[in-house]
Motif scaffolding. Structure first.
Motif, PDB file in Angstrom:
ATOM      1  N   UNK A  95      -4.940 -59.614 -17.576  1.00 56.53           N
ATOM      2  CA  UNK A  95      -4.036 -59.644 -16.416  1.00 56.53           C
ATOM      3  C   UNK A  95      -3.048 -58.485 -16.470  1.00 56.53           C
ATOM      4  N   UNK A  96      -3.535 -57.248 -16.471  1.00 55.05           N
ATOM      5  CA  UNK A  96      -2.641 -56.098 -16.642  1.00 55.05           C
ATOM      6  C   UNK A  96      -1.631 -55.932 -15.513  1.00 55.05           C
ATOM      7  N   UNK A  97      -1.985 -56.385 -14.306  1.00 56.69           N
ATOM      8  CA  UNK A  97      -1.059 -56.220 -13.177  1.00 56.69           C
ATOM      9  C   UNK A  97       0.197 -57.076 -13.339  1.00 56.69           C
ATOM     10  N   UNK A  98       0.109 -58.172 -14.112  1.00 51.25           N
ATOM     11  CA  UNK A  98       1.307 -58.969 -14.370  1.00 51.25           C
ATOM     12  C   UNK A  98       2.349 -58.134 -15.104  1.00 51.25           C
ATOM     13  N   UNK A  99       1.879 -57.321 -16.035  1.00 52.01           N
ATOM     14  CA  UNK A  99       2.793 -56.432 -16.760  1.00 52.01           C
ATOM     15  C   UNK A  99       3.288 -55.306 -15.858  1.00 52.01           C
ATOM     16  N   UNK A 100       2.386 -54.727 -15.070  1.00 50.35           N
ATOM     17  CA  UNK A 100       2.779 -53.623 -14.182  1.00 50.35           C
ATOM     18  C   UNK A 100       3.833 -54.087 -13.176  1.00 50.35           C
ATOM     19  N   UNK A 101       3.623 -55.255 -12.577  1.00 53.24           N
ATOM     20  CA  UNK A 101       4.604 -55.757 -11.619  1.00 53.24           C
ATOM     21  C   UNK A 101       5.942 -56.032 -12.303  1.00 53.24           C
ATOM     22  N   UNK A 102       5.884 -56.603 -13.496  1.00 54.77           N
ATOM     23  CA  UNK A 102       7.110 -56.850 -14.240  1.00 54.77           C
ATOM     24  C   UNK A 102       7.858 -55.569 -14.554  1.00 54.77           C
ATOM     25  N   UNK A 103       7.120 -54.517 -14.880  1.00 57.87           N
ATOM     26  CA  UNK A 103       7.733 -53.213 -15.166  1.00 57.87           C
ATOM     27  C   UNK A 103       8.475 -52.684 -13.944  1.00 57.87           C
ATOM     28  N   UNK A 104       7.862 -52.810 -12.774  1.00 52.82           N
ATOM     29  CA  UNK A 104       8.488 -52.282 -11.557  1.00 52.82           C
ATOM     30  C   UNK A 104       9.780 -53.036 -11.248  1.00 52.82           C
ATOM     31  N   UNK A 105       9.752 -54.361 -11.360  1.00 52.42           N
ATOM     32  CA  UNK A 105      10.940 -55.163 -11.061  1.00 52.42           C
ATOM     33  C   UNK A 105      12.041 -54.891 -12.078  1.00 52.42           C
ATOM     34  N   UNK A 106      11.685 -54.856 -13.361  1.00 56.98           N
ATOM     35  CA  UNK A 106      12.681 -54.601 -14.398  1.00 56.98           C
ATOM     36  C   UNK A 106      13.279 -53.209 -14.262  1.00 56.98           C
ATOM     37  N   UNK A 107      12.462 -52.226 -13.938  1.00 57.92           N
ATOM     38  CA  UNK A 107      12.955 -50.854 -13.763  1.00 57.92           C
ATOM     39  C   UNK A 107      13.918 -50.775 -12.581  1.00 57.92           C
ATOM     40  N   UNK A 108      13.577 -51.459 -11.509  1.00 60.21           N
ATOM     41  CA  UNK A 108      14.461 -51.498 -10.336  1.00 60.21           C
ATOM     42  C   UNK A 108      15.804 -52.131 -10.699  1.00 60.21           C
ATOM     43  N   UNK A 109      15.760 -53.190 -11.522  1.00 58.11           N
ATOM     44  CA  UNK A 109      16.988 -53.898 -11.886  1.00 58.11           C
ATOM     45  C   UNK A 109      17.926 -53.036 -12.721  1.00 58.11           C
ATOM     46  N   UNK A 110      17.368 -52.227 -13.625  1.00 58.83           N
ATOM     47  CA  UNK A 110      18.227 -51.403 -14.489  1.00 58.83           C
ATOM     48  C   UNK A 110      18.402 -49.991 -13.942  1.00 58.83           C
ATOM     49  N   UNK A 111      17.907 -49.747 -12.727  1.00 63.97           N
ATOM     50  CA  UNK A 111      18.009 -48.444 -12.055  1.00 63.97           C
ATOM     51  C   UNK A 111      17.298 -47.334 -12.838  1.00 63.97           C
ATOM     52  N   UNK A 112      16.084 -47.636 -13.270  1.00 68.83           N
ATOM     53  CA  UNK A 112      15.259 -46.641 -13.958  1.00 68.83           C
ATOM     54  C   UNK A 112      14.209 -46.116 -12.995  1.00 68.83           C
ATOM     55  N   UNK A 113      13.979 -44.822 -13.019  1.00 63.01           N
ATOM     56  CA  UNK A 113      12.960 -44.221 -12.171  1.00 63.01           C
ATOM     57  C   UNK A 113      11.753 -43.727 -12.957  1.00 63.01           C
ATOM     58  N   UNK A 114      11.766 -44.017 -14.245  1.00 61.24           N
ATOM     59  CA  UNK A 114      10.615 -43.678 -15.082  1.00 61.24           C
ATOM     60  C   UNK A 114      10.455 -44.757 -16.146  1.00 61.24           C
ATOM     61  N   UNK A 115       9.231 -45.210 -16.335  1.00 60.74           N
ATOM     62  CA  UNK A 115       8.953 -46.271 -17.297  1.00 60.74           C
ATOM     63  C   UNK A 115       7.716 -45.908 -18.116  1.00 60.74           C
ATOM     64  N   UNK A 116       7.677 -46.445 -19.325  1.00 60.01           N
ATOM     65  CA  UNK A 116       6.569 -46.182 -20.236  1.00 60.01           C
ATOM     66  C   UNK A 116       6.068 -47.497 -20.830  1.00 60.01           C
ATOM     67  N   UNK A 117       4.749 -47.587 -20.972  1.00 64.91           N
ATOM     68  CA  UNK A 117       4.140 -48.672 -21.738  1.00 64.91           C
ATOM     69  C   UNK A 117       3.534 -48.031 -22.975  1.00 64.91           C
ATOM     70  N   UNK A 118       4.077 -48.352 -24.135  1.00 67.68           N
ATOM     71  CA  UNK A 118       3.617 -47.781 -25.398  1.00 67.68           C
ATOM     72  C   UNK A 118       2.650 -48.771 -26.043  1.00 67.68           C
ATOM     73  N   UNK A 119       1.365 -48.404 -26.090  1.00 64.29           N
ATOM     74  CA  UNK A 119       0.329 -49.313 -26.575  1.00 64.29           C
ATOM     75  C   UNK A 119      -0.339 -48.737 -27.815  1.00 64.29           C
ATOM     76  N   UNK A 120      -0.788 -49.614 -28.685  1.00 69.00           N
ATOM     77  CA  UNK A 120      -1.465 -49.165 -29.910  1.00 69.00           C
ATOM     78  C   UNK A 120      -2.707 -48.344 -29.589  1.00 69.00           C
ATOM     79  N   UNK A 121      -2.930 -47.287 -30.393  1.00 63.91           N
ATOM     80  CA  UNK A 121      -4.084 -46.431 -30.176  1.00 63.91           C
ATOM     81  C   UNK A 121      -5.400 -47.152 -30.360  1.00 63.91           C
ATOM     82  N   UNK A 122      -5.426 -48.190 -31.245  1.00 66.10           N
ATOM     83  CA  UNK A 122      -6.675 -48.933 -31.476  1.00 66.10           C
ATOM     84  C   UNK A 122      -7.036 -49.828 -30.302  1.00 66.10           C
ATOM     85  N   UNK A 123      -6.065 -50.144 -29.452  1.00 66.81           N
ATOM     86  CA  UNK A 123      -6.300 -51.082 -28.348  1.00 66.81           C
ATOM     87  C   UNK A 123      -6.917 -50.350 -27.150  1.00 66.81           C
ATOM     88  N   UNK A 124      -8.106 -49.809 -27.367  1.00 63.98           N
ATOM     89  CA  UNK A 124      -8.735 -48.942 -26.365  1.00 63.98           C
ATOM     90  C   UNK A 124      -9.048 -49.717 -25.084  1.00 63.98           C
TER      91      UNK A 124
END
Length: 438
Positions: free
Chosen positions: A108-137
Motif C-alpha cells: 500500500x505505497x500510496x498510503x505513505x505517499x498521501x501521508x507524506x503530502x499531508x504532513x509536509x503541508x502541515x509543517x510547510x515543507x516543499x520538499x520531502x524524502x523517503x529514505x529506504x534501505x538499499x536491499x528493499x528493492x
C-alpha cells in the motif's frame, strides 16, 4: 490449532492494513476507490496549524520505536524563519525481526505517499524524502511507481489540486547500513556523507537536513496521518489505550503456527496475539520473546499478559520498540540467540564511539568462549560490566540496544549461561570460532 475467541478477534483493527489484500492494492486506481487521497483533499482545505493540532489531539506517537508524540514533534518546527523545511521518512527498516514498514510500502505505497503530502503541508515543507534501505528493492520499486502515479494525477508537483501548495517527493535508496535508521545518521547519509550519528543539540527540528528545520518520522507514523484526518482524533483514540492510542502492526515471527503482521489496538497482550496466530508450533512451549525487536530487553513466559503498549511494556522492564515480536520456545537457547544478535550489532556499529565499537567487539568474543564450552564465571561479570560501560555512554541508541538482550537474558536465564560454563550443556560452537577471541 485453536480458533480465536470473538473477544480476541475484536482486537484486530485493520486501518493501515485494510487494503493489503485488495487486487492491485499498490496501484493508484485501487487506492482511490478505497478512500485514497480523500484525506488529502480534506487536509488542503484546513490551516496547517489545525492539522498539527489534530495530530496532537489524536495522541499519535511515533511508530519507529521511541514513541515520541508526533504532533509535538511537528510543532517544534519554527515558522516564518525564512529557511526551507523538510520532511524525511525513515524507511530504513533493518533490525532483526522487524517487518512492518516493508510490507506496508510493498502492498500500500500510496498510503505513505498521501501521508507524506499531508504532513509536509502541515509543517510547510516543499520538499520531502523517503529514505529506504538499499536491499528493499521491491518495496522501493513500488514506492517509486506510486510517486510517479501521484505526480501524473496532480497529487504531487506544483499547485497540488489547485491549492497553491507545491511539493517535490524523492525516494532515496541508502546503502543498507543499520546505523542509518538513527535519524541523524540518516540525514548525514541523505546529504551524501558517511552515515554516522550527529552530536545533539542542535536537533533536527532546527538543524536537520542541510542545516534546516526537518521532521523525521517513521513509515507507520506518516501512513497513520490520512486515516486520522478522515476519521478524526476521537475515532483514532477509540482504539488503543489512554496514553498509547490507535492500532499498531505487530510483526510476529518464530515458533508460532502463523507468523505474519497482525494489526491490533495497542494494549493487546502476547497471549491474545498468540491466539490470533494459531498458538505455538506443535511440541513447542513459549520460553522467551522480544516485544519490539532485538534491541529491546527480552521478556519471559511470565509476561504473557503484559499490555503491549508503550507504558505496559516499560512497566515490565522492556521497550515496545518496533513491535517486532520474536517468539522463542523451550527448544531455543537464549544464550545463543543473544550471541547472534550481538554479532549483528558488532557488525553494524559505525565505529564512531569507543563504547559501542569496542564493547560489542569484546562481548561477541566472550559469548564465543561461553558457547564453545570455555567460558568462566568471571565472563558473566565481564559482560555486565561491559554493558554498564556501553549503556548511556554510546553516541546513539545502537549501543544501548545491543546491551538489552545481554542484561535481560542474564536476568532471566543465568542458569543457561552457567550450564555452558559448568559443562552441563554441550558446546554449540567449535574451537575454530575462538581464533582471535581471547
Amino acid at each position: 490449532m485453536t480458533t480465536p475467541r470473538p473477544e480476541t478477534l475484536a482486537k484486530l483493527t485493520p486501518v493501515l492494513t485494510k487494503r493489503w489484500l485488495s487486487p492491485d492494492a499498490w496501484r493508484i486506481g485501487t487506492y482511490e476507490q478505497l478512500d485514497g487521497y480523500a484525506a488529502l483533499r480534506k487536509a488542503l482545505k484546513a490551516h496547517p496549524d489545525d492539522l498539527i493540532q489534530l495530530i496532537k489531539d489524536s495522541g499519535l506517537r511515533g511508530r519507529g520505536g521511541a514513541g515520541f508524540p508526533t504532533g509535538l514533534k511537528w510543532g517544534f518546527i519554527p515558522q516564518g524563519d525564512g529557511k526551507p523545511h523538510y520532511l524525511v521518512v525513515n524507511a530504513d527498516e533493518g533490525e532483526p525481526g522487524t517487518c512492518k514498514d516493508l510490507p506496508l510500502m510493498t502492498h500500500d505505497p500510496h498510503a505513505l505517499v498521501e501521508g507524506v503530502i499531508i504532513a509536509s503541508y502541515a509543517i510547510r515543507a516543499n520538499r520531502a524524502y523517503i529514505y529506504i534501505r538499499g536491499e528493499a528493492v521491491h518495496a522501493a520499486r513500488r514506492l517509486r511507481n506510486a510517486v510517479q502515479e501521484a505526480y501524473d494525477k496532480g497529487y504531487l508537483g506544483r499547485n497540488i489540486l489547485r491549492s497553491g501548495y507545491d511539493l517535490e517527493l524523492v525516494v532515496h535508496s541508502g546503502a543498507g547500513a543499520y546505523i542509518c535508521g538513527e535519524e541523524t545518521a540518516l540525514l548525514d547519509s541523505l546529504e551524501g556523507f558517511r552515515g554516522q550519528p550527529r552530536l545533539r543539540p542542535p536537533f533536527p527540528a532546527t538543524h536537520g537536513l542541510y542545516a534546516s528545520p526537518t521532521v523525521v518520522n517513521n513509515v507507520g507514523t506518516i501512513a497513520s496521518v490520512p486515516p486520522i484526518v478522515l476519521g478524526g482524533a476521537d475515532w483514532w483514540k477509540s482504539m488503543g489505550t489512554e496514553k498509547s492510542s490507535g492500532p499498531m502492526i505487530y510483526s510476529l515471527s518464530g515458533r508460532i503456527a502463523n507468523p505474519g503482521q497482525y494489526e491490533c489496538s495497542m494494549g493487546v497482550t502476547l497471549r491474545e496475539l498468540l491466539e490470533l496466530a494459531g498458538g505455538m508450533q506443535p511440541g513447542h512451549n513459549l520460553r522467551f520473546w522480544t516485544p519490539g525487536g532485538s534491541s529491546t530487553p527480552l521478556l519471559a513466559a511470565e509476561h504473557l499478559d503484559v499490555p503491549l503498549d508503550f507504558e505496559g511494556v516499560a512497566a515490565a522492564g522492556s521497550i515496545l520498540g518496533t513491535t517486532a515480536t520474536q517468539i522463542f520456545s523451550d527448544q531455543d537457547c537464549p544464550v545463543y540467540a543473544t550471541y547472534r544478535w550481538l554479532e549483528f550489532y558488532h557488525h553494524e556499529s559505525c565505529g564512531k564511539c569507543t563504547p559501542c565499537r569496542e564493547g560489542n567487539y569484546w562481548m561477541v568474543r566472550v559469548y564465543r568462549r561461553i558457547l564453545a564450552g570455555q567460558g568462566t564465571h568471571e565472563d558473566l561479570d565481564t559482560l555486565l560490566d561491559t554493558c554498564d560501560n556501553i549503556l548511556g555512554r554510546s553516541f546513539c541508541g545502537l549501543g544501548d540496544g545491543a546491551t538489552s538482550s545481554v542484561t535481560s537474558s542474564l536476568k532471566y536465564f543465568k542458569q543457561d549461561y552457567l550450564d555452558y560454563i559448568e559443562g552441563r550443556t554441550a558446546p554449540k560452537l567449535s574451537e575454530k570460532t575462538l581464533v582471535g577471541a581471547h
